[in-house]
Design a protein around this motif. Sequence first.
Motif, PDB file in Angstrom:
ATOM      1  N   GLY A  18     -28.947  28.093   4.511  1.00  0.00           N
ATOM      2  CA  GLY A  18     -29.458  28.675   5.751  1.00  0.00           C
ATOM      3  C   GLY A  18     -30.935  28.455   5.976  1.00  0.00           C
ATOM      4  O   GLY A  18     -31.364  28.192   7.081  1.00  0.00           O
ATOM      5  N   VAL A  19     -31.741  28.541   4.940  1.00  0.00           N
ATOM      6  CA  VAL A  19     -33.177  28.413   5.108  1.00  0.00           C
ATOM      7  C   VAL A  19     -33.552  27.027   5.611  1.00  0.00           C
ATOM      8  O   VAL A  19     -34.264  26.888   6.581  1.00  0.00           O
ATOM      9  CB  VAL A  19     -33.915  28.737   3.787  1.00  0.00           C
ATOM     10  CG1 VAL A  19     -35.385  28.443   3.912  1.00  0.00           C
ATOM     11  CG2 VAL A  19     -33.678  30.176   3.402  1.00  0.00           C
ATOM     12  N   ALA A  20     -33.031  26.008   4.969  1.00  0.00           N
ATOM     13  CA  ALA A  20     -33.361  24.641   5.378  1.00  0.00           C
ATOM     14  C   ALA A  20     -32.862  24.377   6.787  1.00  0.00           C
ATOM     15  O   ALA A  20     -33.528  23.753   7.583  1.00  0.00           O
ATOM     16  CB  ALA A  20     -32.766  23.626   4.404  1.00  0.00           C
ATOM     17  N   TYR A  21     -31.687  24.875   7.131  1.00  0.00           N
ATOM     18  CA  TYR A  21     -31.145  24.635   8.454  1.00  0.00           C
ATOM     19  C   TYR A  21     -31.960  25.369   9.506  1.00  0.00           C
ATOM     20  O   TYR A  21     -32.326  24.813  10.515  1.00  0.00           O
ATOM     21  CB  TYR A  21     -29.679  25.079   8.526  1.00  0.00           C
ATOM     22  CG  TYR A  21     -29.104  24.941   9.909  1.00  0.00           C
ATOM     23  CD1 TYR A  21     -28.719  23.701  10.383  1.00  0.00           C
ATOM     24  CD2 TYR A  21     -28.988  26.036  10.748  1.00  0.00           C
ATOM     25  CE1 TYR A  21     -28.218  23.550  11.656  1.00  0.00           C
ATOM     26  CE2 TYR A  21     -28.482  25.892  12.016  1.00  0.00           C
ATOM     27  CZ  TYR A  21     -28.098  24.653  12.464  1.00  0.00           C
ATOM     28  OH  TYR A  21     -27.607  24.514  13.726  1.00  0.00           O
ATOM     29  N   ALA A  22     -32.274  26.627   9.245  1.00  0.00           N
ATOM     30  CA  ALA A  22     -32.974  27.437  10.234  1.00  0.00           C
ATOM     31  C   ALA A  22     -34.384  26.919  10.492  1.00  0.00           C
ATOM     32  O   ALA A  22     -34.878  27.000  11.599  1.00  0.00           O
ATOM     33  CB  ALA A  22     -33.039  28.896   9.773  1.00  0.00           C
ATOM     34  N   GLU A  23     -35.026  26.389   9.461  1.00  0.00           N
ATOM     35  CA  GLU A  23     -36.409  25.965   9.608  1.00  0.00           C
ATOM     36  C   GLU A  23     -36.563  24.482   9.937  1.00  0.00           C
ATOM     37  O   GLU A  23     -37.642  24.033  10.248  1.00  0.00           O
ATOM     38  CB  GLU A  23     -37.165  26.252   8.307  1.00  0.00           C
ATOM     39  CG  GLU A  23     -37.284  27.722   8.011  1.00  0.00           C
ATOM     40  CD  GLU A  23     -37.976  27.958   6.686  1.00  0.00           C
ATOM     41  OE1 GLU A  23     -38.347  26.983   6.012  1.00  0.00           O
ATOM     42  OE2 GLU A  23     -38.132  29.119   6.326  1.00  0.00           O
ATOM     43  N   SER A  24     -35.488  23.729   9.833  1.00  0.00           N
ATOM     44  CA  SER A  24     -35.637  22.292  10.028  1.00  0.00           C
ATOM     45  C   SER A  24     -35.829  21.953  11.497  1.00  0.00           C
ATOM     46  O   SER A  24     -35.307  22.613  12.371  1.00  0.00           O
ATOM     47  CB  SER A  24     -34.424  21.542   9.468  1.00  0.00           C
ATOM     48  OG  SER A  24     -33.282  21.837  10.223  1.00  0.00           O
ATOM     49  N   THR A  25     -36.629  20.964  11.717  1.00  0.00           N
ATOM     50  CA  THR A  25     -36.818  20.444  13.066  1.00  0.00           C
ATOM     51  C   THR A  25     -36.542  18.958  13.009  1.00  0.00           C
ATOM     52  O   THR A  25     -36.817  18.310  12.014  1.00  0.00           O
ATOM     53  CB  THR A  25     -38.254  20.687  13.568  1.00  0.00           C
ATOM     54  OG1 THR A  25     -39.155  20.065  12.658  1.00  0.00           O
ATOM     55  CG2 THR A  25     -38.562  22.171  13.680  1.00  0.00           C
ATOM     56  N   THR A  26     -35.975  18.463  14.070  1.00  0.00           N
ATOM     57  CA  THR A  26     -35.692  17.041  14.069  1.00  0.00           C
ATOM     58  C   THR A  26     -36.475  16.359  15.169  1.00  0.00           C
ATOM     59  O   THR A  26     -36.767  16.940  16.202  1.00  0.00           O
ATOM     60  CB  THR A  26     -34.188  16.754  14.249  1.00  0.00           C
ATOM     61  OG1 THR A  26     -33.747  17.366  15.458  1.00  0.00           O
ATOM     62  CG2 THR A  26     -33.378  17.290  13.094  1.00  0.00           C
ATOM     63  N   ALA A  27     -36.808  15.149  14.913  1.00  0.00           N
ATOM     64  CA  ALA A  27     -37.531  14.302  15.852  1.00  0.00           C
ATOM     65  C   ALA A  27     -36.670  13.066  16.061  1.00  0.00           C
ATOM     66  O   ALA A  27     -35.688  12.865  15.361  1.00  0.00           O
ATOM     67  CB  ALA A  27     -38.888  13.928  15.249  1.00  0.00           C
ATOM     68  N   ASN A  59     -40.101  20.240   6.820  1.00  0.00           N
ATOM     69  CA  ASN A  59     -39.288  21.057   5.930  1.00  0.00           C
ATOM     70  C   ASN A  59     -38.880  20.208   4.734  1.00  0.00           C
ATOM     71  O   ASN A  59     -37.878  19.500   4.773  1.00  0.00           O
ATOM     72  CB  ASN A  59     -38.067  21.582   6.679  1.00  0.00           C
ATOM     73  CG  ASN A  59     -37.274  22.550   5.843  1.00  0.00           C
ATOM     74  OD1 ASN A  59     -37.191  22.422   4.635  1.00  0.00           O
ATOM     75  ND2 ASN A  59     -36.669  23.522   6.495  1.00  0.00           N
ATOM     76  N   PHE A  60     -39.661  20.286   3.688  1.00  0.00           N
ATOM     77  CA  PHE A  60     -39.476  19.461   2.503  1.00  0.00           C
ATOM     78  C   PHE A  60     -38.063  19.605   1.920  1.00  0.00           C
ATOM     79  O   PHE A  60     -37.440  18.625   1.537  1.00  0.00           O
ATOM     80  CB  PHE A  60     -40.524  19.841   1.449  1.00  0.00           C
ATOM     81  CG  PHE A  60     -40.522  18.954   0.248  1.00  0.00           C
ATOM     82  CD1 PHE A  60     -41.151  17.719   0.282  1.00  0.00           C
ATOM     83  CD2 PHE A  60     -39.905  19.350  -0.930  1.00  0.00           C
ATOM     84  CE1 PHE A  60     -41.172  16.892  -0.829  1.00  0.00           C
ATOM     85  CE2 PHE A  60     -39.923  18.537  -2.053  1.00  0.00           C
ATOM     86  CZ  PHE A  60     -40.551  17.305  -1.993  1.00  0.00           C
ATOM     87  N   GLU A  61     -37.560  20.833   1.879  1.00  0.00           N
ATOM     88  CA  GLU A  61     -36.249  21.087   1.289  1.00  0.00           C
ATOM     89  C   GLU A  61     -35.130  20.381   2.040  1.00  0.00           C
ATOM     90  O   GLU A  61     -34.108  20.041   1.454  1.00  0.00           O
ATOM     91  CB  GLU A  61     -35.967  22.593   1.238  1.00  0.00           C
ATOM     92  CG  GLU A  61     -36.842  23.345   0.251  1.00  0.00           C
ATOM     93  CD  GLU A  61     -38.238  23.620   0.795  1.00  0.00           C
ATOM     94  OE1 GLU A  61     -38.458  23.556   2.021  1.00  0.00           O
ATOM     95  OE2 GLU A  61     -39.125  23.892  -0.025  1.00  0.00           O
ATOM     96  N   SER A  62     -35.305  20.138   3.315  1.00  0.00           N
ATOM     97  CA  SER A  62     -34.259  19.460   4.079  1.00  0.00           C
ATOM     98  C   SER A  62     -34.160  17.977   3.723  1.00  0.00           C
ATOM     99  O   SER A  62     -33.115  17.364   3.921  1.00  0.00           O
ATOM    100  CB  SER A  62     -34.494  19.621   5.584  1.00  0.00           C
ATOM    101  OG  SER A  62     -35.681  18.985   5.978  1.00  0.00           O
ATOM    102  N   VAL A  63     -35.216  17.406   3.175  1.00  0.00           N
ATOM    103  CA  VAL A  63     -35.215  15.997   2.786  1.00  0.00           C
ATOM    104  C   VAL A  63     -34.968  15.846   1.282  1.00  0.00           C
ATOM    105  O   VAL A  63     -34.333  14.888   0.848  1.00  0.00           O
ATOM    106  CB  VAL A  63     -36.537  15.311   3.203  1.00  0.00           C
ATOM    107  CG1 VAL A  63     -36.553  13.844   2.803  1.00  0.00           C
ATOM    108  CG2 VAL A  63     -36.749  15.445   4.710  1.00  0.00           C
ATOM    109  N   ASP A  64     -35.420  16.797   0.489  1.00  0.00           N
ATOM    110  CA  ASP A  64     -35.220  16.783  -0.962  1.00  0.00           C
ATOM    111  C   ASP A  64     -33.798  17.262  -1.265  1.00  0.00           C
ATOM    112  O   ASP A  64     -33.575  18.383  -1.713  1.00  0.00           O
ATOM    113  CB  ASP A  64     -36.255  17.677  -1.647  1.00  0.00           C
ATOM    114  CG  ASP A  64     -36.079  17.748  -3.146  1.00  0.00           C
ATOM    115  OD1 ASP A  64     -35.488  16.826  -3.735  1.00  0.00           O
ATOM    116  OD2 ASP A  64     -36.549  18.754  -3.733  1.00  0.00           O
TER     117      ASP A  64
END
Length: 92
Positions: A18-27, A59-64
Amino acid sequence: MSSPLPVIAAAVAALGFGVAYAESTTAPALTEDECRAIWNTAAGRAELSADGAKPYIDNFESVDTNRDRKVSNAEFRAGCKAGLVHKLHRVE
């Protein structure tokens, strides 16, 4: 009848998604050349630390994805394709 969404959201958050999803932004996804140029500037031949990633990854966690606290070239390229890596640090 109440919505099951709060329960589902809590379960997802408990699993760490949830944290990575909620905070992630996409370009917009970067081209392979743009991604390669940013990688060469940010990391070169080494893996990328959270501090080194700050100008390019919000969001580092979304890529790591393997959660080893560093981003490999493969993870970085996947992040580029997913729109999780950007050219410049965004100010929000």
